[in-house]
Write a protein that holds these residues in place. Sequence first.
Motif, PDB file in Angstrom:
ATOM      1  N   VAL A  23       0.875  -1.175   0.000  1.00 17.70           N
ATOM      2  CA  VAL A  23       0.000   0.000   0.000  1.00 17.70           C
ATOM      3  C   VAL A  23       0.910   1.221   0.000  1.00 17.70           C
ATOM      4  N   ALA A  24       0.914   1.961  -1.119  1.00 16.38           N
ATOM      5  CA  ALA A  24       1.822   3.106  -1.245  1.00 16.38           C
ATOM      6  C   ALA A  24       1.347   4.262  -0.368  1.00 16.38           C
ATOM      7  N   LEU A  25       2.258   4.784   0.432  1.00 18.00           N
ATOM      8  CA  LEU A  25       1.931   5.875   1.356  1.00 18.00           C
ATOM      9  C   LEU A  25       2.760   7.124   1.021  1.00 18.00           C
ATOM     10  N   ASP A  26       2.143   8.266   1.204  1.00 15.43           N
ATOM     11  CA  ASP A  26       2.824   9.551   1.024  1.00 15.43           C
ATOM     12  C   ASP A  26       2.810  10.245   2.385  1.00 15.43           C
ATOM     13  N   ALA A  27       3.957  10.209   3.065  1.00 18.98           N
ATOM     14  CA  ALA A  27       4.027  10.724   4.440  1.00 18.98           C
ATOM     15  C   ALA A  27       4.495  12.186   4.482  1.00 18.98           C
ATOM     16  N   ASN A  28       4.240  12.890   3.365  1.00 26.70           N
ATOM     17  CA  ASN A  28       4.523  14.324   3.320  1.00 26.70           C
ATOM     18  C   ASN A  28       6.003  14.644   3.547  1.00 26.70           C
ATOM     19  N   MET A  29       6.853  13.823   2.961  1.00 28.39           N
ATOM     20  CA  MET A  29       8.294  14.068   3.055  1.00 28.39           C
ATOM     21  C   MET A  29       8.722  14.980   1.905  1.00 28.39           C
ATOM     22  N   ILE A  56      -1.305   7.036  -0.797  1.00 32.50           N
ATOM     23  CA  ILE A  56      -2.309   7.561   0.136  1.00 32.50           C
ATOM     24  C   ILE A  56      -1.614   8.498   1.119  1.00 32.50           C
ATOM     25  N   LYS A  57      -2.201   9.670   1.346  1.00 32.01           N
ATOM     26  CA  LYS A  57      -1.638  10.612   2.328  1.00 32.01           C
ATOM     27  C   LYS A  57      -1.650   9.945   3.705  1.00 32.01           C
ATOM     28  N   TYR A  58      -0.507   9.985   4.372  1.00 32.11           N
ATOM     29  CA  TYR A  58      -0.413   9.253   5.637  1.00 32.11           C
ATOM     30  C   TYR A  58       0.285  10.097   6.696  1.00 32.11           C
ATOM     31  N   THR A  59      -0.397  10.257   7.814  1.00 28.93           N
ATOM     32  CA  THR A  59       0.207  11.009   8.925  1.00 28.93           C
ATOM     33  C   THR A  59       0.287  10.160  10.189  1.00 28.93           C
ATOM     34  N   GLY A  60       0.011   8.849  10.047  1.00 27.24           N
ATOM     35  CA  GLY A  60       0.037   7.974  11.217  1.00 27.24           C
ATOM     36  C   GLY A  60      -1.356   7.556  11.627  1.00 27.24           C
ATOM     37  N   PRO A  93      12.968  14.627  10.958  1.00 26.67           N
ATOM     38  CA  PRO A  93      13.487  14.382  12.310  1.00 26.67           C
ATOM     39  C   PRO A  93      13.116  12.977  12.780  1.00 26.67           C
ATOM     40  N   VAL A  94      14.007  12.397  13.563  1.00 24.87           N
ATOM     41  CA  VAL A  94      13.824  11.005  13.956  1.00 24.87           C
ATOM     42  C   VAL A  94      12.533  10.800  14.765  1.00 24.87           C
ATOM     43  N   GLU A  95      12.091  11.844  15.473  1.00 22.07           N
ATOM     44  CA  GLU A  95      10.828  11.745  16.239  1.00 22.07           C
ATOM     45  C   GLU A  95       9.644  11.585  15.270  1.00 22.07           C
ATOM     46  N   THR A  96       9.691  12.335  14.172  1.00 18.99           N
ATOM     47  CA  THR A  96       8.621  12.224  13.160  1.00 18.99           C
ATOM     48  C   THR A  96       8.628  10.816  12.566  1.00 18.99           C
ATOM     49  N   LEU A  97       9.826  10.337  12.257  1.00 19.87           N
ATOM     50  CA  LEU A  97       9.931   8.989  11.671  1.00 19.87           C
ATOM     51  C   LEU A  97       9.408   7.943  12.639  1.00 19.87           C
ATOM     52  N   GLU A  98       9.746   8.112  13.920  1.00 14.56           N
ATOM     53  CA  GLU A  98       9.290   7.127  14.916  1.00 14.56           C
ATOM     54  C   GLU A  98       7.765   7.097  14.976  1.00 14.56           C
ATOM     55  N   HIS A  99       7.153   8.283  14.950  1.00 14.41           N
ATOM     56  CA  HIS A  99       5.687   8.348  14.993  1.00 14.41           C
ATOM     57  C   HIS A  99       5.088   7.626  13.776  1.00 14.41           C
ATOM     58  N   LEU A 100       5.616   7.935  12.591  1.00 15.66           N
ATOM     59  CA  LEU A 100       5.053   7.354  11.360  1.00 15.66           C
ATOM     60  C   LEU A 100       5.252   5.845  11.305  1.00 15.66           C
ATOM     61  N   PHE A 101       6.483   5.418  11.550  1.00 10.81           N
ATOM     62  CA  PHE A 101       6.780   3.990  11.396  1.00 10.81           C
ATOM     63  C   PHE A 101       6.108   3.161  12.488  1.00 10.81           C
ATOM     64  N   SER A 102       6.122   3.658  13.727  1.00 12.22           N
ATOM     65  CA  SER A 102       5.500   2.846  14.783  1.00 12.22           C
ATOM     66  C   SER A 102       3.981   2.822  14.626  1.00 12.22           C
ATOM     67  N   SER A 103       3.389   3.903  14.094  1.00 13.83           N
ATOM     68  CA  SER A 103       1.937   3.880  13.840  1.00 13.83           C
ATOM     69  C   SER A 103       1.601   2.789  12.828  1.00 13.83           C
ATOM     70  N   ALA A 104       2.397   2.710  11.764  1.00 16.68           N
ATOM     71  CA  ALA A 104       2.131   1.687  10.741  1.00 16.68           C
ATOM     72  C   ALA A 104       2.396   0.284  11.288  1.00 16.68           C
ATOM     73  N   LEU A 105       3.409   0.151  12.117  1.00 20.37           N
ATOM     74  CA  LEU A 105       3.704  -1.178  12.689  1.00 20.37           C
ATOM     75  C   LEU A 105       2.607  -1.634  13.651  1.00 20.37           C
ATOM     76  N   LYS A 106       1.988  -0.667  14.323  1.00 20.33           N
ATOM     77  CA  LYS A 106       0.900  -1.003  15.267  1.00 20.33           C
ATOM     78  C   LYS A 106      -0.385  -1.381  14.534  1.00 20.33           C
ATOM     79  N   ASP A 107      -0.522  -0.888  13.310  1.00 25.02           N
ATOM     80  CA  ASP A 107      -1.776  -1.046  12.567  1.00 25.02           C
ATOM     81  C   ASP A 107      -1.945  -2.512  12.124  1.00 25.02           C
ATOM     82  N   SER A 108      -3.080  -3.105  12.483  1.00 25.19           N
ATOM     83  CA  SER A 108      -3.270  -4.530  12.162  1.00 25.19           C
ATOM     84  C   SER A 108      -3.448  -4.763  10.656  1.00 25.19           C
ATOM     85  N   LEU A 109      -3.660  -3.688   9.895  1.00 27.03           N
ATOM     86  CA  LEU A 109      -3.760  -3.831   8.441  1.00 27.03           C
ATOM     87  C   LEU A 109      -2.430  -4.301   7.843  1.00 27.03           C
TER      88      LEU A 109
END
Length: 309
Positions: A23-29, A56-60, A93-109
């Motif tokens: 699922v292609a995501l656009d995290a506003n980078m 898909i626009k993705y902010t977590g 910033p690494v805090e932004t990356l942590e929020h994005l990546f951990s949100s996706a990892l938590k997502d059961s999808l």
Amino acid sequence: MQKYYNSFTDYCKNTFQRKLYRVALDANMTCPNRDGRIDHRGCIFCDEGGSGDFAIKYTGQSLTKEDLIYNHQDADAGDYIAYFQAYTNTYAPVETLEHLFSSALKDSLFCGLSIATRPDCIHEDTIALLKKLRQEYPDKFIWIELGLQTIHPKSALFIRRGYPLSVFDACVDALHAIDIPVIVHVILGLPNETKQDMIETLQYLNTKKIFGIKLQLLHYLKGCDLGRLYEKDPSLFHVLSLEEYIDIITDCIGYLDENIVIHRLTGDGASDLLLAPLWSMNKRYVLNQILHTLKIKNIQQGSFIHKCV
Ligand code: SF4
């Protein structure tokens, strides 16, 4: 049935006992090749969407199958990969990356992440974050996709890649040190590259113990500098014919280490932006021709390597 190459579909079936879908995501980078840190113009082939036209626009936010407007929705939750595709997905910033990546990892999808980025945008803090996330989410995977495109300095300069091969090498080593599998993007058909040049790129990658590869036919797209140059004077470029591409890619498969998983064999550009080669729009036909030619030429992935030994 005879397998001619190590496909992503087969890899998923063998490893996860099912098909997986990105699922292609656009995290506003953005990208250092676009914001001026290296260049303002972007890589010569990259369009305004930063290679993420169907993302898909993705902010977590938590996603459901109904949100997958560009993907088929028939698979089960857990059969999808969060593919951070648009622009450079570790350039924040690494805090932004942590929020994005951990949100996706938590997502059961999602069963895992595939993060597209540049090797010069993976620093010590990124490596530390990836290592931490691997430990926190042991049942999910994290892959990194690096847009190398070519090993040849002349071509890297032409496409304005903006980093030398040594940076790629160091990044792959750092990722392997924390057990993160690496997928490398390679473009076939760059101006002035011969088939031998392309094979040399693959032979080099064979030595890098990478997990996967995306072989991408060069697309001349509207909205990028390469497309603008092509529109101005098409005679300046040799656009590969279908026959040439099939000949090149089947030989490339023969020279590619059999353990490397092939995630892509053509291109995935937006058809309304494509200037050339127009034959590449018929993706199914191209894939069938590749398979047919592998059969006729009796080539399996890596078979040319074994002949050389
Ligand atoms: S291809 Fe990647 S690295 Fe190059 S300009 Fe586009 S987003 Fe940046």
